[in-house]
Motif scaffolding. Structure first.
Motif, PDB file in Angstrom:
ATOM      1  N   GLU A  33     -21.052 -15.927  -3.675  1.00  0.00           N
ATOM      2  CA  GLU A  33     -21.780 -17.088  -3.679  1.00  0.00           C
ATOM      3  C   GLU A  33     -21.956 -17.544  -5.269  1.00  0.00           C
ATOM      4  O   GLU A  33     -22.235 -18.764  -5.573  1.00  0.00           O
ATOM      5  CB  GLU A  33     -23.170 -17.243  -3.159  1.00  0.00           C
ATOM      6  N   GLY A  34     -21.711 -16.609  -6.192  1.00  0.00           N
ATOM      7  CA  GLY A  34     -21.896 -17.182  -7.671  1.00  0.00           C
ATOM      8  C   GLY A  34     -22.925 -16.344  -8.421  1.00  0.00           C
ATOM      9  O   GLY A  34     -23.839 -15.669  -7.676  1.00  0.00           O
ATOM     10  N   THR A  35     -22.993 -16.179  -9.651  1.00  0.00           N
ATOM     11  CA  THR A  35     -23.659 -15.637 -10.412  1.00  0.00           C
ATOM     12  C   THR A  35     -24.430 -16.260 -11.408  1.00  0.00           C
ATOM     13  O   THR A  35     -23.785 -17.130 -11.999  1.00  0.00           O
ATOM     14  CB  THR A  35     -22.892 -14.370 -11.166  1.00  0.00           C
ATOM     15  N   PRO A  36     -25.598 -16.388 -11.582  1.00  0.00           N
ATOM     16  CA  PRO A  36     -26.494 -17.086 -12.603  1.00  0.00           C
ATOM     17  C   PRO A  36     -26.125 -16.751 -14.147  1.00  0.00           C
ATOM     18  O   PRO A  36     -25.906 -15.724 -14.412  1.00  0.00           O
ATOM     19  CB  PRO A  36     -27.849 -16.818 -12.163  1.00  0.00           C
ATOM     20  N   ALA A  37     -26.121 -17.850 -14.905  1.00  0.00           N
ATOM     21  CA  ALA A  37     -25.881 -17.442 -16.309  1.00  0.00           C
ATOM     22  C   ALA A  37     -26.661 -16.557 -16.764  1.00  0.00           C
ATOM     23  O   ALA A  37     -26.405 -15.977 -17.501  1.00  0.00           O
ATOM     24  CB  ALA A  37     -25.883 -18.895 -16.821  1.00  0.00           C
ATOM     25  N   GLY A  38     -28.001 -16.534 -16.435  1.00  0.00           N
ATOM     26  CA  GLY A  38     -29.101 -15.746 -17.069  1.00  0.00           C
ATOM     27  C   GLY A  38     -28.485 -14.200 -16.650  1.00  0.00           C
ATOM     28  O   GLY A  38     -28.498 -13.060 -17.341  1.00  0.00           O
ATOM     29  N   ASP A  39     -28.179 -13.874 -15.373  1.00  0.00           N
ATOM     30  CA  ASP A  39     -27.364 -12.495 -15.056  1.00  0.00           C
ATOM     31  C   ASP A  39     -26.416 -12.226 -15.959  1.00  0.00           C
ATOM     32  O   ASP A  39     -26.379 -11.180 -16.302  1.00  0.00           O
ATOM     33  CB  ASP A  39     -26.995 -12.645 -13.515  1.00  0.00           C
TER      34      ASP A  39
END
Lengths: 100, 100
Positions: A33-39
DNA sequence: CCTAAGATTCGAATAATATCGAAATATGCG
DNA sequence: CGCATATTTCGATATTATTCGAATCTTAGG
């Protein structure tokens, strides 16, 4: 729809940087579903502004897409674009009939 | 032998330039025994020194090889390296199991 | 040895890219 | 609203890439 050499070159250039290739790998291996920029920032240990710049490069090249979810921005790989890019390389190559 | 991310990035960067991608295409479509630098120069219509620089970049990345034949230098595509590069991209991608 | 042809290297100017802290923007929540 | 969090945009600098004419190198042939 003719695939332009310039567009392919732009995508290859986007991948042609160790940090960005690492970003793509992290995105690909992350949740579907996607990876947050922060991760990504935490995992790759690079300043947020630098990461953001690289994400923009990959995004403009059409290799990843972003979708906002609350305060997060989820980045996902565009597998279709990746496939089209690798296919392009081999279309170019096989036209000569020398390799396959 | 582990394929390094940095090496792949360097190869992708070498391809990530319209002129160099055009050079590779010309080399690939040329005769199997190789294409002289001069032929490439005439076909692509770029100064010899500029061409030489780009050929060096592609060569250092391991995407093309050169062999001297008299006063000519014949450039050939390294199809094995190209295959390894596109394979690398998909190894990275498929490890997540999201695409294939 | 001298010359000519093919190709690279040198040198130097210009353009593009990478980096990162600070400031700004967007979103959700109390 | 006001604050906190997530992310991007700004600004400024350092590094690297691109370009191409001139000079150099390499090879073949007379």
């Amino acid at each position: 729809m003719a695939r332009k050499l310039e567009d392919s070159a732009a995508q290859l250039a986007a991948l042609g940087h160790p940090v960005r290739l690492g970003i793509l790998r992290a995105v690909v291996k992350g949740p579907q579903e996607g990876t947050p920029a922060g991760d990504l920032q935490a995992r790759l240990d690079i300043p947020a502004s630098t990461l953001s710049h690289h994400l923009a490069t990959l995004s403009q090249a059409g290799l990843i897409t972003a979708e906002r979810q609350g305060t997060f921005l989820l980045y996902r790989a565009d597998f279709k674009a990746l496939r089209a890019l690798t296919d392009y390389i081999w279309e170019e190559c096989c036209q000569g009939g020398a390799c396959c």
